[in-house]
Write a protein that holds these residues in place. Sequence first.
Motif, PDB file in Angstrom:
ATOM      1  N   TRP A 152      45.271 -46.044  -3.218  1.00  0.00           N
ATOM      2  CA  TRP A 152      46.373 -46.793  -2.622  1.00  0.00           C
ATOM      3  C   TRP A 152      46.620 -48.052  -3.449  1.00  0.00           C
ATOM      4  O   TRP A 152      45.676 -48.788  -3.771  1.00  0.00           O
ATOM      5  CB  TRP A 152      46.040 -47.168  -1.180  1.00  0.00           C
TER       6      TRP A 152
ATOM      7  N   VAL B 142      41.081 -45.276  -0.377  1.00  0.00           N
ATOM      8  CA  VAL B 142      41.100 -45.326   1.090  1.00  0.00           C
ATOM      9  C   VAL B 142      40.989 -43.908   1.640  1.00  0.00           C
ATOM     10  O   VAL B 142      41.102 -42.922   0.898  1.00  0.00           O
ATOM     11  CB  VAL B 142      42.392 -45.992   1.607  1.00  0.00           C
ATOM     12  N   ARG B 143      40.755 -43.816   2.933  1.00  0.00           N
ATOM     13  CA  ARG B 143      40.731 -42.521   3.604  1.00  0.00           C
ATOM     14  C   ARG B 143      41.975 -42.413   4.472  1.00  0.00           C
ATOM     15  O   ARG B 143      42.260 -43.287   5.278  1.00  0.00           O
ATOM     16  CB  ARG B 143      39.463 -42.372   4.447  1.00  0.00           C
ATOM     17  N   ASP B 144      42.720 -41.356   4.272  1.00  0.00           N
ATOM     18  CA  ASP B 144      43.983 -41.143   4.965  1.00  0.00           C
ATOM     19  C   ASP B 144      43.970 -39.747   5.582  1.00  0.00           C
ATOM     20  O   ASP B 144      44.008 -38.744   4.857  1.00  0.00           O
ATOM     21  CB  ASP B 144      45.144 -41.281   3.971  1.00  0.00           C
ATOM     22  N   GLY B 145      43.882 -39.681   6.915  1.00  0.00           N
ATOM     23  CA  GLY B 145      43.841 -38.390   7.583  1.00  0.00           C
ATOM     24  C   GLY B 145      42.642 -37.560   7.197  1.00  0.00           C
ATOM     25  O   GLY B 145      42.736 -36.333   7.101  1.00  0.00           O
TER      26      GLY B 145
ATOM     27  N   ARG C 263      40.545 -38.472   0.923  1.00  0.00           N
ATOM     28  CA  ARG C 263      40.383 -39.601   0.014  1.00  0.00           C
ATOM     29  C   ARG C 263      41.619 -39.712  -0.871  1.00  0.00           C
ATOM     30  O   ARG C 263      42.066 -38.726  -1.444  1.00  0.00           O
ATOM     31  CB  ARG C 263      39.131 -39.368  -0.829  1.00  0.00           C
ATOM     32  N   ARG C 264      42.166 -40.934  -0.985  1.00  0.00           N
ATOM     33  CA  ARG C 264      43.305 -41.119  -1.881  1.00  0.00           C
ATOM     34  C   ARG C 264      43.321 -42.548  -2.418  1.00  0.00           C
ATOM     35  O   ARG C 264      42.735 -43.459  -1.828  1.00  0.00           O
ATOM     36  CB  ARG C 264      44.625 -40.833  -1.168  1.00  0.00           C
TER      37      ARG C 264
ATOM     38  N   ASP D 173      35.360 -46.917   4.566  1.00  0.00           N
ATOM     39  CA  ASP D 173      35.234 -46.573   5.981  1.00  0.00           C
ATOM     40  C   ASP D 173      34.638 -47.787   6.683  1.00  0.00           C
ATOM     41  O   ASP D 173      33.484 -48.147   6.426  1.00  0.00           O
ATOM     42  CB  ASP D 173      34.323 -45.360   6.154  1.00  0.00           C
TER      43      ASP D 173
END
Length: 290
Positions: free
Chosen positions: A215, A206-209, A212-213, A106
């Motif tokens: 990449w 990473v943070r997507d929407g 946490r996922r 973040d």
Amino acid sequence: MSAPHAARVSAVPHSRARLSRQLSSLGAERGGVLMVHASLRSLGAVDGGADSVVAALRDALGPGGTLVVPAFTPENSDTSPQYHARIRGLGDQEREAVRAAMPAFDPATTAAPSMGRLSEAVRRSPGSARSAHPQTSFAALGPLAGHVVADHQPDCHLGEDSPLARLHELRAQVLLLGTGFGSCTAFHLAEYRVPSPPRRTYRCVVRDGGKRRWWEYEDVALDDSDFTALGADFEREQGAPVRTAAVGSATARLFRFPAAVAFATRWLPAHRRGAVENRTAHPATRTAVT
């Protein structure tokens, strides 16, 4: 100009005003853009600590100057040397637990502990801006901060779509404050500018929407293992492109970003020829981005 011996460690803490005068005498450009790599331990005791060093740098640059530091975050990657050191000797379940606990990046809140106290002080300063790359972000303060950190593409660590390219365009200065050329991030831009640089896979959280996922992406295989030798040859280049002086208790080196990149772009193909396989298999050890 040959490097002087570092100043003796002072029994009295260095003051903000004294550091600012030394930085100005070294050649820090008033109204300019300055990227700094610093070892505050080498600098010695400073009255006010890291925040006073930030203030001294900004005093030397003046109100029109912009200060830039790396704010890299290898802690959120499972392809980084830091991760591999952390899991050494662990079993499968323990390794998976480490991966599961790794926080997503973040730009507003993620710390950059491996970059040192100065970088953290700049990152936390009111009004600072930070680029969005999940592993190799930069933090900046000053009128051009937003421009320097804008549009840092997530699949480009330190190339043409990173703050390094903006710093090159702005003819920024680079300050190595108590650190050696092994820390010189500017040289990495040259790795993107040599013909057909080797590439490798990177992975991070990473943070997507809001979720946490992991990449995975491909980028140039970064390698700073020969930057000390590269810097030594750069420092010996005819025309004295590197200015040196004592700042606090440290030896400081100051030079132009484009000069460093131009020299490295010539130096790397000649000195790395035939070493591509080793560099791809054994990526950067000090550059905390893999």
